[in-house]
Design a protein around this motif. Structure first.
Motif, PDB file in Angstrom:
ATOM      1  N   PRO A 174      -7.799   4.496  -2.043  1.00  0.00           N
ATOM      2  CA  PRO A 174      -8.133   3.749  -0.666  1.00  0.00           C
ATOM      3  C   PRO A 174      -7.593   4.255   0.550  1.00  0.00           C
ATOM      4  O   PRO A 174      -6.433   4.944   0.590  1.00  0.00           O
ATOM      5  N   GLU A 175      -8.267   4.165   1.689  1.00  0.00           N
ATOM      6  CA  GLU A 175      -7.889   4.759   3.080  1.00  0.00           C
ATOM      7  C   GLU A 175      -6.742   4.071   3.470  1.00  0.00           C
ATOM      8  O   GLU A 175      -5.710   4.450   4.224  1.00  0.00           O
ATOM      9  N   SER A 176      -6.376   2.571   3.270  1.00  0.00           N
ATOM     10  CA  SER A 176      -5.315   1.971   3.468  1.00  0.00           C
ATOM     11  C   SER A 176      -3.896   2.715   2.929  1.00  0.00           C
ATOM     12  O   SER A 176      -3.054   2.681   3.616  1.00  0.00           O
TER      13      SER A 176
ATOM     14  N   ASP B 240       0.914  -1.252   0.076  1.00  0.00           N
ATOM     15  CA  ASP B 240       0.151   0.050   0.143  1.00  0.00           C
ATOM     16  C   ASP B 240       0.875   1.381   0.084  1.00  0.00           C
ATOM     17  O   ASP B 240       0.268   2.312  -0.162  1.00  0.00           O
TER      18      ASP B 240
ATOM     19  N   ASP C 248      -2.534   4.636 -10.154  1.00  0.00           N
ATOM     20  CA  ASP C 248      -2.548   4.362  -8.502  1.00  0.00           C
ATOM     21  C   ASP C 248      -1.496   5.235  -7.931  1.00  0.00           C
ATOM     22  O   ASP C 248      -1.784   6.066  -6.860  1.00  0.00           O
TER      23      ASP C 248
END
Length: 402
Positions: free
Chosen positions: A223-225, A84, A93
């Motif tokens: 994404p929060e992660s 991540d 991303d």
């Protein structure tokens, strides 16, 4: 580390008493097959042109290194090899995450920080001056300085500042920590990052994390992660790399180049040039090369690297390439670099924190030399105990006197 979006390397341990600038062996050459400590085969590229190509070409990526069938890059869990992490993302991303920080670290933005960073430097120097020599300059200066800078940028409270080294030592574990212990600390650290994001959403301010939250909301789809790992990377990487640069530079300057100390303190412009050269020449750690995955067959300088191969881009050797940097690298520390450095990487993952790193090292060295023109090592350089980590290595203690 997350500010410095150019980590994720494969460490190869050297004899711990060898100063970092002496730990670089070999000569730049054509791509060649090599073997990692765990037996994994990889292509090593070491010439300046080849390294820049590998780091810039989208056919060489990071995310595939963390596929289920890929060999592990680390024996224990760590922050550097978390999928991540921004550095371990590719393409859209990666760009979405990077855009959330890019405006915060422009040269113009960092230049606006110089007055208060200089004030923190002077505050740390005042603390050093109040002590009776000999003094451990790591505990008194090279660690507190970057911790205070990143804490100011992120508006972190005293409790977070007191935990930074604990988190960093486990996030960048050298393999000496128990795997379960590392996992537990990283879980605690991630909870801190998630809480920090939630607090800044509720009550935003004029700090780096609040800006990150606003930019992420505008960007959408992150994404929060990934945001949590970005925050954690900023907390530990934002101080660890500067601490490492300062400690390694001081060991080299005081141990081998005391002739440069007076000019470093007397000439601010010379200090800027010297800081750039030290960043270029003295690596943060023992990394053999920044790892990439070849998505397809790629020819590099006439050598075919097959699809699926791991590729190590050795920025350290590339920075010694005589085609770009001729002459003896350490001869004149006040001479501008002959060509571009790869110390901050290249391509999409070029270090976002490059301008901040330059500023902290320049101010930290220049003002220390100006304040303590008679600074010298209190113990032999060969007796230094080294702090080892995933991506950095520096003196655990460095005793000085004046």
């Amino acid at each position: 580390m997350s500010v410095n979006d150019s980590t994720g390397a494969c460490p190869v341990r050297n004899e711990p008493r060898i100063p970092l600038h002496r730990a670089i062996t070999g000569e730049p050459g054509p791509p060649t097959l090599t073997e990692l400590p765990d037996g994994t085969r990889a292509w090593l590229v070491s010439r300046h042109h080849d390294v820049r190509m590998v780091l810039s070409d989208p056919r060489f990526g990071r995310s595939r290194l963390y596929a289920a069938d890929a060999p592990s890059l680390s024996g224990v869990p760590d922050l550097v090899n978390n999928p991540d992490l921004m550095f371990n993302q590719d393409g859209p991303d990666h760009l979405r995450l990077r855009r959330t920080l890019r405006r915060a670290f422009t040269p113009r933005a960092v230049a606006r920080w110089q007055p208060w960073i200089a004030a923190i430097v002077d505050q740390c120097l005042d603390q050093v001056a109040r002590r009776e020599p000999p003094v451990d300059v790591v505990a008194a200066y090279t660690l507190p300085l970057p911790v205070m800078v990143i804490s100011r940028l992120m508006n972190l409270d005293a409790s977070a500042r007191s935990r930074m080294r604990h988190w960093a030592e486990h996030a960048f574990s050298d393999g000496s920590h128990d795997e379960d212990e590392v996992a537990a600390v990283l879980e605690e650290f991630a909870a801190f990052g998630a809480q920090l994001l939630a607090e800044r959403r509720r009550a935003p301010g004029d700090d780096l994390i609040s800006g990150l939250v606003r930019a992420a909301d505008e960007e959408g789809g992150i994404p929060e992660s990934q945001l949590v790992q970005l925050v954690c990377g900023l907390v530990v990487g934002g101080h660890d790399s500067t601490m490492t640069m300062l400690g390694n530079s001081l060991l080299y300057l005081l141990g081998e180049r005391p002739d440069c100390w007076h000019r470093l303190g007397a000439d601010a412009r010379a200090a800027e040039v010297l800081a750039d050269r030290l960043i270029h020449l003295i690596p943060l750690g023992d990394d053999r090369g920044t790892a990439r995955h070849a998505a397809e067959d790629v020819e590099v300088s006439g050598v075919l690297i097959p699809a699926g191969s791991m590729v190590l881009a050795d920025c350290l050797l590339a920075n010694r390439d005589p085609e770009v940097h001729p002459g003896e690298p350490f001869q004149d520390l006040f001479a501008p670099l002959e060509g571009p450095t790869l110390a901050f990487g290249a391509g999409p993952h070029y270090c976002l924190g490059a301008w901040l790193a330059r500023l902290e090292l320049r101010l930290g060295l220049h003002r220390l030399a100006a304040r303590f023109p008679g600074l010298r090592l209190a113990e032999p350089a060969g007796g230094v105990e080294w702090r080892l980590a995933t991506t950095s290595r520096s003196p655990r203690r460095l005793t000085v006197t004046w």
